[in-house]
Write a protein that holds these residues in place. Sequence first.
Motif, short mmCIF file in Angstrom:
data_model
loop_
_atom_site.label_atom_id
_atom_site.label_comp_id
_atom_site.label_asym_id
_atom_site.label_seq_id
_atom_site.Cartn_x
_atom_site.Cartn_y
_atom_site.Cartn_z
N ASP A 161 1.22 -0.85 -0.06
CA ASP A 161 -0.62 -0.18 0.36
C ASP A 161 0.74 0.80 0.00
O ASP A 161 2.27 1.44 0.64
CB ASP A 161 -0.81 0.21 1.26
N ASP A 162 0.30 1.92 -0.65
CA ASP A 162 0.98 3.69 -0.87
C ASP A 162 2.00 3.99 -1.32
O ASP A 162 1.97 5.03 -1.92
CB ASP A 162 1.66 4.19 0.94
N HIS A 170 -4.98 3.91 -4.40
CA HIS A 170 -5.20 3.48 -3.37
C HIS A 170 -6.14 4.78 -3.02
O HIS A 170 -6.07 5.68 -2.00
CB HIS A 170 -4.32 4.15 -2.52
N HIS A 228 -5.75 9.69 -0.11
CA HIS A 228 -5.54 8.97 0.48
C HIS A 228 -6.56 8.74 1.66
O HIS A 228 -6.55 9.03 3.33
CB HIS A 228 -3.86 8.20 1.45
#
Length: 339
Positions: free
Chosen positions: A82-83, A239, A243
């Motif tokens: 993730d990210d 994602h 965020h």
Amino acid sequence: MNRLMHWTKKLRRKLSPPPLVLLYHRIAEPEIDPFGLAVSPKNFRTQLDVLRTHADVLPFAELIARCKRGELPARAVALTFDDGYVDNLGNAKSILEAAGIPALIYVATGFLGAQHEFWWDALETLLLYPGTFPTKLDLNVNEMRHTWSLENAAIYSESDFEKFRGWRASEPPPTRRHALFLEIYALLRPQPHALQQAALAQIREQLSAHRAPKDERRCVSESELHELAASNHIAIGVHTVTHRWLSAAGREEQMHELRESKSALEKLLARPIRDFSYPYGNYTAETPEIAAALCFQTAVTTEERALQNGEDFFQIPRVVCGDWDADAFAQKLSEWRAG
Ligand SMILES: [Zn+2]
């Protein structure tokens, strides 16, 4: 009878372990890591060795396609990140390629090429590195004024930093400064991106001195994302744009976050993007339906368990990998499989 069923289930899981989707964030060795996001390159290599012996690592898309056909492939594992931290390119990519192991990386498109850190990293830089505040800290967030009387939390010294470097946010705060970090984190997490950035600017103004953002903690740039996406071992998913803590967003804003991040990546990479990851594992009852309406095919959560028959492919569970050596990782693997 219940006991017999319990043991039969356990035995079946042992002989034919259920599939797992693993979640990583960073492959790096940061000085501090309150959220436990980093696995060292050495431990990551070791974990891939464990997987090569004890699992069948599949591309995420293949694992899901087989589950959709009702196969539930035994021993299967898929890796996700993730990210889109820049160390996914600098460290993870070459280790994955050397091991011949595929991974899917979810990026928040609003951070591509951003010169600033993710807000939670910026907050960590401001509060958990040595620095001195006045005895009172004020924050205006969303037209609400928050004031903290800092007393002994005003000063955070080099020796405090050394002493508490191994602290994790899941543990009780060892000092008032750590408690302040957790309180401001909880206050900012559900806020929109612009308010998070405005709050960080207010904190910066009140600190006597602060460190520059850490370049190794930023998100990849667009050209770095191209480099990742060019690898045969790496697939890309989204994602959201900012965020976003989706349960604090209305339906329209959620639609915007999902649609805009998908179309930005499709434009950038010239390929369809079908996979989505809920930021912080947070979403509402309507988010999976929004993802489906926007032609995503999967969405992953942070619910920590193995996949099972009849899985909802818009709420796919994942297990979080920590900075573990071979024995600890093998132990976690068998615990996750045992359920
Ligand atoms: Zn995230």
